[in-house]
Design an enzyme around this catalytic site. Structure first.
Site, PDB file in Angstrom:
ATOM      1  N   ASP A 169       0.843  -1.251   0.006  1.00  0.00           N
ATOM      2  CA  ASP A 169      -0.257  -0.078   0.160  1.00  0.00           C
ATOM      3  C   ASP A 169       1.061   1.271  -0.021  1.00  0.00           C
ATOM      4  O   ASP A 169       1.678   1.433   0.921  1.00  0.00           O
ATOM      5  CB  ASP A 169      -1.012  -0.015   1.242  1.00  0.00           C
ATOM      6  CG  ASP A 169      -1.874   1.143   1.326  1.00  0.00           C
ATOM      7  OD1 ASP A 169      -2.304   1.610   0.111  1.00  0.00           O
ATOM      8  OD2 ASP A 169      -2.139   1.680   2.364  1.00  0.00           O
ATOM      9  N   GLU A 197      -1.076  -1.223  -4.821  1.00  0.00           N
ATOM     10  CA  GLU A 197      -2.398  -0.639  -5.178  1.00  0.00           C
ATOM     11  C   GLU A 197      -1.992   0.315  -6.374  1.00  0.00           C
ATOM     12  O   GLU A 197      -1.049   1.172  -6.403  1.00  0.00           O
ATOM     13  CB  GLU A 197      -2.753   0.331  -3.941  1.00  0.00           C
ATOM     14  CG  GLU A 197      -4.049   0.695  -3.814  1.00  0.00           C
ATOM     15  CD  GLU A 197      -4.587   1.446  -2.575  1.00  0.00           C
ATOM     16  OE1 GLU A 197      -4.859   0.636  -1.818  1.00  0.00           O
ATOM     17  OE2 GLU A 197      -4.673   2.677  -2.526  1.00  0.00           O
ATOM     18  N   ASP A 257      -2.717   1.150   6.889  1.00  0.00           N
ATOM     19  CA  ASP A 257      -1.713   0.829   5.577  1.00  0.00           C
ATOM     20  C   ASP A 257      -1.314  -0.552   5.758  1.00  0.00           C
ATOM     21  O   ASP A 257      -1.413  -1.140   4.842  1.00  0.00           O
ATOM     22  CB  ASP A 257      -0.778   1.748   5.658  1.00  0.00           C
ATOM     23  CG  ASP A 257      -1.071   3.289   5.922  1.00  0.00           C
ATOM     24  OD1 ASP A 257      -1.183   4.062   5.042  1.00  0.00           O
ATOM     25  OD2 ASP A 257      -1.143   3.623   7.059  1.00  0.00           O
TER      26      ASP A 257
END
Lengths: 183, 183
Positions: free
Chosen positions: A7, A68, A141
């Site tokens: 992330d 991501e 996260d």
């Protein structure tokens, strides 16, 4: 399959390693956050991000890295940092010959919660359940990175099944044509 | 001072090396473009960008790397690629311990043409004149990279002069205080 989910972010970059195959209970191999000081020079922060990702790749030797996908509809400053951190993650993985896959936030949410618009708490709750953890990984996260890895493991066979179905159909057509000719 | 200017982009990343000091004629040491195929995987393109920048750093050993500061008011897709390519440039430089400086497009235009809103042709014309070239470097990304390097060489002493002026003022104040005490 062992997947490193990333992330991306300059201040906090979530990392999570999950092992397993679709349809079987998954295992969390590791989870954490690579942090860089917000007041440091961007170039030096990127060097710190690279070092952090390299350590995770060395320690856990994933088969795939899932990152991501960054969109720019959010805050301009944040998006730049996110895009830059994701570039370093992709670079580190591809440099080792590892496949890099991108998943959108809504794909990840839909994969683990059933809804592309689920909130952070819901994602954290499902990650906790799916990986049989005692509590949701903190910060968010880190949980998001695990969700990315889970999403990848679950989506990969769907793609494979689709390919297999197409291959089976083609094979059936070929067989039918041969049978027709043989008459 | 030898400066590598980088005009970041995934499809074309302009690079230009300029040597000199402010107030003296400048010399172009090298200029070029690192290209990556638009249809390739982003992660692999970033690896190619890294390789290209490393080659320029190895070949020309700059003292400083000047990178164009990326803004996100433009096209979303382009900005992402630009931010990612600039991240790789900053990373490569900082990893070697080289100072990385960012200049905005309008700072660069103002430095070489006198106007922050100058167009590409005007920037190209001034780069050609300032570096005593036979023709404007092509493509525009290469000319922009040289303009960035020139901008840095010219702005660096301005910053230094400001620092020197402040230091001189502080020294004068300290001397005045001492003289007062001595009375």
């Amino acid at each position: 399959m062992r997947v490193l989910g990333v992330d991306p972010g300059l201040t906090r970059l979530g990392v999570g390693v999950v092992e397993g195959v679709a349809g079987r209970p998954l295992t969390m191999v590791g989870v954490g956050v690579v942090r860089t000081p917000a007041d440091a020079d961007t170039a030096l922060r990127l060097v710190a991000v690279e070092r952090g990702i390299e350590e995770w790749l060395d320690a856990h030797r994933p088969d795939v890295v899932a990152v991501e996908r960054v969109f720019s509809q959010h805050n301009v400053r944040t998006v730049m940092g996110t895009a830059q951190a994701s570039a370093v993650a992709m670079l580190c993985a591809a440099r080792r010959g590892l496949p890099v896959v991108l998943h959108t936030p809504s794909e990840v949410k839909a994969a683990v919660t059933g809804s592309g618009r689920a909130d952070k708490a819901q994602v954290g709750a499902m990650v906790t359940r799916l990986l049989r953890l005692d509590a949701p990984p903190k910060p968010a996260d880190a949980a998001d990175a695990l969700a990315l890895a889970i999403c990848h493991i679950w989506r990969a066979p769907a793609t494979n099944r689709l390919q297999q179905a197409v291959a089976a159909q083609v094979a059936a057509q070929v067989a039918a044509q041969r049978a027709g000719k043989g008459r």
